[in-house]
Design an enzyme around this catalytic site. Structure first.
Site, PDB file in Angstrom:
ATOM      1  N   ASN A 179       2.377   1.380   4.267  1.00 36.00           N
ATOM      2  CA  ASN A 179       2.528   0.149   5.291  1.00 36.00           C
ATOM      3  C   ASN A 179       2.335   0.355   6.716  1.00 36.00           C
ATOM      4  O   ASN A 179       3.169  -0.447   7.377  1.00 36.00           O
ATOM      5  CB  ASN A 179       4.107  -0.310   4.863  1.00 36.00           C
ATOM      6  CG  ASN A 179       4.365  -1.725   5.499  1.00 36.00           C
ATOM      7  OD1 ASN A 179       5.482  -2.193   5.604  1.00 36.00           O
ATOM      8  ND2 ASN A 179       3.287  -2.611   5.252  1.00 36.00           N
ATOM      9  N   CYS A 208       1.081  -1.197  -0.079  1.00 38.76           N
ATOM     10  CA  CYS A 208      -0.146   0.076   0.063  1.00 38.76           C
ATOM     11  C   CYS A 208       0.980   1.169  -0.210  1.00 38.76           C
ATOM     12  O   CYS A 208       2.103   1.133  -0.354  1.00 38.76           O
ATOM     13  CB  CYS A 208      -1.025   0.008   1.064  1.00 38.76           C
ATOM     14  SG  CYS A 208      -0.153  -0.136   2.687  1.00 38.76           S
ATOM     15  N   ASP A 242      -8.190   3.712   1.386  1.00 39.81           N
ATOM     16  CA  ASP A 242      -7.158   4.145   2.305  1.00 39.81           C
ATOM     17  C   ASP A 242      -8.123   4.641   3.619  1.00 39.81           C
ATOM     18  O   ASP A 242      -8.953   5.474   3.659  1.00 39.81           O
ATOM     19  CB  ASP A 242      -6.414   5.130   1.541  1.00 39.81           C
ATOM     20  CG  ASP A 242      -5.431   5.664   2.665  1.00 39.81           C
ATOM     21  OD1 ASP A 242      -5.423   5.243   3.800  1.00 39.81           O
ATOM     22  OD2 ASP A 242      -4.404   6.371   2.135  1.00 39.81           O
ATOM     23  N   CYS A 278      -1.421   0.860   7.386  1.00 34.83           N
ATOM     24  CA  CYS A 278      -2.844   0.454   7.733  1.00 34.83           C
ATOM     25  C   CYS A 278      -3.190  -0.820   6.788  1.00 34.83           C
ATOM     26  O   CYS A 278      -3.616  -1.843   7.511  1.00 34.83           O
ATOM     27  CB  CYS A 278      -3.527   1.754   7.241  1.00 34.83           C
ATOM     28  SG  CYS A 278      -3.240   3.211   8.293  1.00 34.83           S
ATOM     29  N   ARG A 279      -3.547  -0.609   5.688  1.00 36.20           N
ATOM     30  CA  ARG A 279      -4.003  -1.595   4.722  1.00 36.20           C
ATOM     31  C   ARG A 279      -3.012  -2.685   4.467  1.00 36.20           C
ATOM     32  O   ARG A 279      -3.738  -4.158   4.796  1.00 36.20           O
ATOM     33  CB  ARG A 279      -4.377  -1.095   3.430  1.00 36.20           C
ATOM     34  CG  ARG A 279      -5.489  -0.069   3.583  1.00 36.20           C
ATOM     35  CD  ARG A 279      -5.735   0.613   2.097  1.00 36.20           C
ATOM     36  NE  ARG A 279      -4.467   1.437   1.961  1.00 36.20           N
ATOM     37  CZ  ARG A 279      -4.311   1.997   0.844  1.00 36.20           C
ATOM     38  NH1 ARG A 279      -4.934   1.914  -0.401  1.00 36.20           N
ATOM     39  NH2 ARG A 279      -3.155   3.065   0.798  1.00 36.20           N
ATOM     40  N   SER A 280      -1.648  -2.629   4.165  1.00 34.47           N
ATOM     41  CA  SER A 280      -1.036  -3.765   3.955  1.00 34.47           C
ATOM     42  C   SER A 280      -0.718  -4.619   4.910  1.00 34.47           C
ATOM     43  O   SER A 280      -0.412  -6.054   4.972  1.00 34.47           O
ATOM     44  CB  SER A 280       0.190  -3.528   3.004  1.00 34.47           C
ATOM     45  OG  SER A 280       1.025  -2.746   3.824  1.00 34.47           O
TER      46      SER A 280
END
Ligand code: 4NP
Length: 157
Positions: free
Chosen positions: A13, A10, A129, A15-17
Site C-alpha cells: 500500500n 496491493c 510491483d 506503490c501500486r494501490s
C-alpha cells in the site's frame, strides 16, 4: 448506502494501490461521479507510512498530490464496507480470498477481482510491483492503473 465504493489492494500500500486510488479519484472527479475510494495492503509493514517517494513523484507528474495518503493493512471489515475490491496482482488476490469472510445471507459482500481483468487485452495479468524498480516502472504502473480506472468509470456512466 448507494454510493459506489472501490478498494484497491496491493502488498505494501505504498506503490501500486495508492496510484490506483489516485487515478480513480482523478477520473471520478473528471466524470463528476461521487465514489468512495480507498487503498490498502495485504501486508502491514508500511502501515501509517506515506507512499513511496517514487509513487508520490509519479502522481505529481499527473498533477495529483498523494503525499498525505497513509498506508494501512486490509481488514475483514473491508469486505462489508466496499462494493468492489480489486487486487493488483494474483498473489494479492489469493491473499484476499484467504481473509475474505464467509458470505452471510443478508449481507452484500464485496465483489473481489483482479484489477487488470477489467482492461481489454490484459485479463489475467498483474500490475507489476515497481518497488524494486525504477521511475520508469512507476510510470508503467500509472499507465496500468489509469487504464483500469477509466474502465471502472465507463462502467458507472
Ligand atoms: P506495493 O509495493 O505492494 O505496490 O505497495 C511494495 C511495497 C513494499 C514492499 C513490497 C512491495 N515491501 O516488501 O516492503
Amino acid at each position: 448506502m448507494n454510493q459506489p465504493s472501490v478498494l484497491f489492494v496491493c502488498l505494501g500500500n505504498i506503490c501500486r494501490s495508492p496510484l490506483a486510488e489516485a487515478a480513480l479519484r482523478a477520473e471520478a472527479i473528471a466524470a463528476g461521479l461521487a465514489i468512495s475510494i480507498d487503498s490498502a495492503g495485504t501486508g502491514g509493514w508500511h502501515a501509517g507510512s506515506p507512499p513511496d517517494p517514487r509513487a508520490i513523484a509519479e502522481a505529481e507528474r499527473h498533477g495529483i498530490d498523494i503525499s498525505h495518503y497513509r498506508a494501512r493493512q486490509v481488514q475483514r471489515e473491508d469486505f462489508q464496507n466496499f462494493g468492489h475490491i480489486y487486487a493488483l496482482d494474483q498473489q494479492n488476490l489469493r491473499d484476499l480470498r484467504r481473509i475474505e469472510p464467509r458470505r452471510l445471507l443478508g449481507r452484500s459482500p464485496a465483489r473481489l477481482g483482479l484489477l487488470m481483468d477489467l482492461v481489454p487485452g490484459r485479463a489475467g495479468t498483474a500490475v507489476i510491483d515497481p518497488y524494486g524498480g525504477t521511475a520508469e516502472d512507476f510510470a508503467t504502473t500509472w499507465d496500468d492503473v489509469s487504464a483500469a480506472a477509466r474502465v471502472i468509470i465507463s462502467r458507472m456512466t
